[in-house]
Design an enzyme around this catalytic site. Structure first.
Site, PDB file in Angstrom:
ATOM      1  CG  HIS A 166      -1.688  -1.226   1.450  1.00  0.00           C
ATOM      2  ND1 HIS A 166      -2.928  -1.477   0.897  1.00  0.00           N
ATOM      3  CD2 HIS A 166      -1.351  -2.345   2.147  1.00  0.00           C
ATOM      4  CE1 HIS A 166      -3.344  -2.686   1.285  1.00  0.00           C
ATOM      5  NE2 HIS A 166      -2.388  -3.238   2.016  1.00  0.00           N
ATOM      6  CB  SER A 287      13.243  23.128 -13.378  1.00  0.00           C
ATOM      7  OG  SER A 287      12.437  24.277 -13.453  1.00  0.00           O
ATOM      8  CE  LYS A 293      11.044  20.097  -9.667  1.00  0.00           C
ATOM      9  NZ  LYS A 293       9.669  20.033 -10.162  1.00  0.00           N
ATOM     10  CD  GLU A 300       8.204  13.044 -14.810  1.00  0.00           C
ATOM     11  OE1 GLU A 300       7.223  13.681 -14.429  1.00  0.00           O
ATOM     12  OE2 GLU A 300       9.287  13.597 -15.084  1.00  0.00           O
TER      13      GLU A 300
END
Ligand code: ARG
Length: 467
Positions: A166, A287, A293, A300
């Site tokens: 979970h 970024s 970042k 992704e």
């Protein structure tokens, strides 16, 4: 390769008599597949050479015509490979483009190549050959990904991390064990690939339009020449069948699903909040506005490519659904789905292999996280069963009280003083602290397939020998 339509001859003209005029421009556009099936040029030429050789061997065409045909086809192959071939949309597809060029190169002998075959068995052959090669490539690439995981698993056989259910910390595991879970997944993908290669390893050529042919062809000869195990057994099924393409897409969809789960874990692990891994610069981006970042874009995109592959599978299943036997032109829509999925799958495997090999694993962060969240609670319960003779259900209850106490004190289980533990159950001794550490916890899980370092090393050795 030029994609223009400079060639004046249309496929209607090649068929002659019945067609008084060329097709309407819209007809030509909807009908043509050359824009994508030119990818099959090498398979088409290979198939034609095998077919012509067999025709001559069987005395159906002369040896002289066969030599001209084979020479012409080889010339076309090098023209296409060197970018000196002009594809024509008016000639519809790769088969007609090659045949028309052959006629220009060698004259009337070219007209004999299409004896005892049809574009229906021709396209079934070309596409099967292409899918077979793609499956072989996929097998290699999966082997590379598995090898990357085996190396990381060996390196991290003892590195402790939280295991999750979970997405809540459940029990400590080793990072090596987690890596080996992916080895199992990609190993299953690879065996599906191997099965699919066996399944499709039958040669379609010679099924002709759908009914076979009256010419004395030798389908075993062409099957052998093209590297197939044997010829297909039913000519109607042969030209109707696209199972091999659908199997490829199903395998790609399942592998894509696995890759997307890995991608998602890498996205989670590489957040500053988790900090379990750091991606190499080669597989992340910055970024444009936030200098701090480092984004896992490649992971992704792998996660997203899976959606695309699933789309291709559903598209081809839907194209084939309800088609009457044998060939229908609907089936021309099979190729783009497979080409697109193959490209996505190759990219996704390559990107994940690179990421797995390059990422830096932060074992200190993993270990700290492994110890939090009372992850050794089950070990305490097991200790109570083993050392104090409690039934597991009672041990579970006692452990629950210890966890509640630790929670109220804001400390770990291992930080509770013995007096506190003894107040919960008098049979607890200071030996219990041996199992409350994460290292002891993972080392104890030696059951076959368990997370203990010794077991992880055993599984790594098994897979290294299995390859
Ligand atoms: N371009 C066609 C395809 O990809 C080749 C087969 C055409 N056959 C036919 N009977 N029109 O399916």
């Amino acid at each position: 390769m030029a994609d223009d339509t400079t060639d004046t001859k249309s496929s209607n003209q090649m068929w002659g008599g019945r067609f008084a005029s060329g097709p309407d421009a819209i007809m030509e556009e909807i009908n043509a597949s050359i824009g994508f099936d030119k990818k099959l040029f090498a398979q088409d030429i290979r198939g034609s050479i095998a077919h012509a050789t067999m025709l001559a061997h069987q005395g159906i065409i002369s040896a002289d015509d066969k030599d001209k045909i084979v020479h012409g086809l080889n010339t076309i192959l090098s023209e296409i490979e060197s970018g000196n071939f002009e594809f024509s949309r008016q000639l519809e597809d790769i088969h007609m483009n090659v045949e028309a060029r052959l006629a220009t190169l060698i004259g009337p002998a070219a007209g004999r190549l299409h004896t005892a075959r049809s574009r229906n068995d021709q396209v079934a052959l070309d596409f099967r050959l292409w899918v077979k090669e793609e499956l072989q490539k996929t097998e290699q690439m999966l082997t590379g990904l598995i090898a990357a995981f085996l190396d990381r698993a060996e390196e991290h056989a003892e590195s402790v991390m939280p295991g999750f259910t979970h997405l809540q910390a459940a029990q400590p595991v080793t990072f090596g064990h987690h890596c080996m879970a992916y080895v199992e997944m990609f190993g299953r993908d690879r065996s599906r690939v191997r099965h699919a290669i066996e399944h499709l390893d039958e040669s379609p050529i010679g099924a002709a339009a759908l009914a076979g042919t009256g010419y004395p062809i030798d389908r075993h000869m062409t099957a052998k020449a093209l590297g197939f195990r044997e010829p297909t057994r039913n000519s109607i099924d042969t030209v109707s069948d696209r199972d091999f393409a659908i199997e490829f897409l199903s395998i790609a969809a399942i592998a894509g699903m696995h890759l997307s789960r890995l991608a998602e874990e890498i996205v989670i692990w590489s957040t500053p909040q988790f900090g379990f891994v750091r991606l190499s610069d080669a597989f992340s981006t910055g970024s444009s506005i936030m200098p701090q970042k480092k984004n896992p874009d490649a992971a992704e995109l792998v996660r997203a490519k899976t959606g695309r592959i699933n789309g291709s599978l559903v598209a081809l299943l839907t194209i084939m659904k309800g088609l009457p036997l044998a060939y229908s032109k609907d089936m021309q829509e099979d190729k783009e789905q497979v080409f697109d999925a193959a490209e996505s799958l190759e990219l996704a495997i390559a990107a994940m292999t690179g990421m797995v090999r390059d990422m830096t694993v932060n074992t200190a962060r993993m270990k700290a996280a492994a110890g939090s969240g009372y992850s050794t609670a089950t070990d305490l319960a097991d200790w109570l069963v083993r050392e104090a003779g409690l039934p597991f259900r009672d041990a579970h209850h006692v452990t629950g009280r210890a966890v509640a106490l630790a929670e109220s004190k804001g400390c770990d289980l291992a930080e509770l003083p013995l007096s506190d533990l003894q107040a919960i159950h008098p049979d607890i001794t200071d030996k219990v602290y041996n199992v409350l550490t994460v290292e002891a916890s993972v080392a104890s899980r030696k059951s076959f397939g368990g997370t203990a370092p010794s077991e992880v090393r055993r599984q790594v050795a098994f897979w290294r020998a299995r390859n």
